[in-house]
Design an enzyme around this catalytic site. Structure first.
Site, PDB file in Angstrom:
ATOM      1  N   GLU A   1       3.447  -8.804  14.910  1.00 38.82           N
ATOM      2  CA  GLU A   1       2.695  -9.294  16.060  1.00 38.82           C
ATOM      3  C   GLU A   1       2.894 -10.808  16.193  1.00 38.82           C
ATOM      4  O   GLU A   1       3.113 -11.334  17.294  1.00 38.82           O
ATOM      5  CB  GLU A   1       1.219  -8.947  15.850  1.00 38.82           C
ATOM      6  CG  GLU A   1       0.420  -9.039  17.121  1.00 38.82           C
ATOM      7  CD  GLU A   1      -1.008  -8.578  16.888  1.00 38.82           C
ATOM      8  OE1 GLU A   1      -1.314  -8.096  15.786  1.00 38.82           O
ATOM      9  OE2 GLU A   1      -1.809  -8.708  17.840  1.00 38.82           O
TER      10      GLU A   1
ATOM     11  N   ARG B   1       0.821  -1.215   0.000  1.00 37.24           N
ATOM     12  CA  ARG B   1       0.000   0.000   0.000  1.00 37.24           C
ATOM     13  C   ARG B   1       0.851   1.261   0.000  1.00 37.24           C
ATOM     14  O   ARG B   1       0.382   2.340  -0.377  1.00 37.24           O
ATOM     15  CB  ARG B   1      -1.005  -0.036   1.151  1.00 37.24           C
ATOM     16  CG  ARG B   1      -2.144  -1.013   0.874  1.00 37.24           C
ATOM     17  CD  ARG B   1      -3.012  -1.253   2.075  1.00 37.24           C
ATOM     18  NE  ARG B   1      -2.274  -1.923   3.135  1.00 37.24           N
ATOM     19  CZ  ARG B   1      -2.761  -2.178   4.335  1.00 37.24           C
ATOM     20  NH1 ARG B   1      -3.980  -1.803   4.661  1.00 37.24           N
ATOM     21  NH2 ARG B   1      -2.027  -2.813   5.224  1.00 37.24           N
TER      22      ARG B   1
HETATM   23  N1  ADE Z   1      -3.073  -2.314  10.536  1.00 33.56           N
HETATM   24  C1  ADE Z   1      -2.969  -2.490  11.868  1.00 33.56           C
HETATM   25  N2  ADE Z   1      -4.103  -2.151  12.483  1.00 33.56           N
HETATM   26  C2  ADE Z   1      -4.965  -1.746  11.512  1.00 33.56           C
HETATM   27  C3  ADE Z   1      -6.321  -1.264  11.508  1.00 33.56           C
HETATM   28  N3  ADE Z   1      -7.009  -1.122  12.633  1.00 33.56           N
HETATM   29  N4  ADE Z   1      -6.863  -0.920  10.331  1.00 33.56           N
HETATM   30  C4  ADE Z   1      -6.158  -1.067   9.191  1.00 33.56           C
HETATM   31  N5  ADE Z   1      -4.909  -1.513   9.128  1.00 33.56           N
HETATM   32  C5  ADE Z   1      -4.309  -1.859  10.276  1.00 33.56           C
END
Ligand code: ADE
Length: 172
Positions: free
Chosen positions: A96, A59
């Site tokens: 994570e 992205r």
């Molecule tokens: N990447 C990590 N958390 C996210 C979220 N809440 N929305 C979109 N991309 C993410």
């Protein structure tokens, strides 16, 4: 007058329960949303002296490329491991769950060049930290990190505190 936030779709409980997923596909699949998002990001580079825009797969490509094109700057792809054909520098960082590796071509940033790193969203900041380390390994200087969306509650700004971090839209 619509703002960028009006184009961002939020999906509760994706990809797992408790996550409010901020979706950028709804921004870029709307011609007005796409133009507004890129224009707002470009505004944040006003007056900044820089040489190169770099974005991380995938992205970061979507948002970095149109900015580079509009400002007549080169665009550098920071890619997932194993995709770039020439000599690379590479960095493995923690996710994570597990780890990820990103790479840049050795000749993509020249020593002394000022680099703006672009991505769609800053969460914990791990990817951008790794990308910045690669730029620095090549002798470049990260003069700004620019995002469309910031998830402020995940404290990415703290991890990236030595950099100039900027985002168009922020969520708590
Ligand atoms: N990447 C990590 N958390 C996210 C979220 N809440 N929305 C979109 N991309 C993410």
């Amino acid at each position: 007058m619509k703002t960028v936030k009006d184009y961002i779709r939020t999906i509760p409980d994706f990809p797992e329960k408790g996550i409010m997923f901020r979706d950028v596909t709804s921004v870029i699949q709307d011609a007005d949303g796409l133009k507004l998002a890129i224009d707002e990001m470009i505004k944040r580079l006003d007056g900044l002296d820089f040489d190169v825009i770099a974005g991380a797969e995938s992205r970061g490509f979507v948002f970095g490329m149109p900015i580079a094109y509009a400002l007549h700057k080169p665009f550098v792809m920071v890619r997932k491991a194993g995709k770039l054909p020439c000599e690379t520098v590479s960095k493995t960082y923690d996710l994570e769950y597990g780890t990820a590796t990103i790479e840049m071509h050795k000749d993509s940033v020249k020593p002394g060049q000022k680099v703006v790193l672009v991505d769609d969203l800053i969460a914990t900041g791990g990817t951008m930290q790794a990308a910045a380390e690669l730029v620095e390994e090549l002798g470049g200087e990260v003069v700004k990190m620019l995002f469309l969306i910031e998830l402020a509650g995940l404290n990415g700004r703290k991890l990236l505190s030595k950099y100039d971090v900027d985002a168009v839209v922020s969520y708590d």
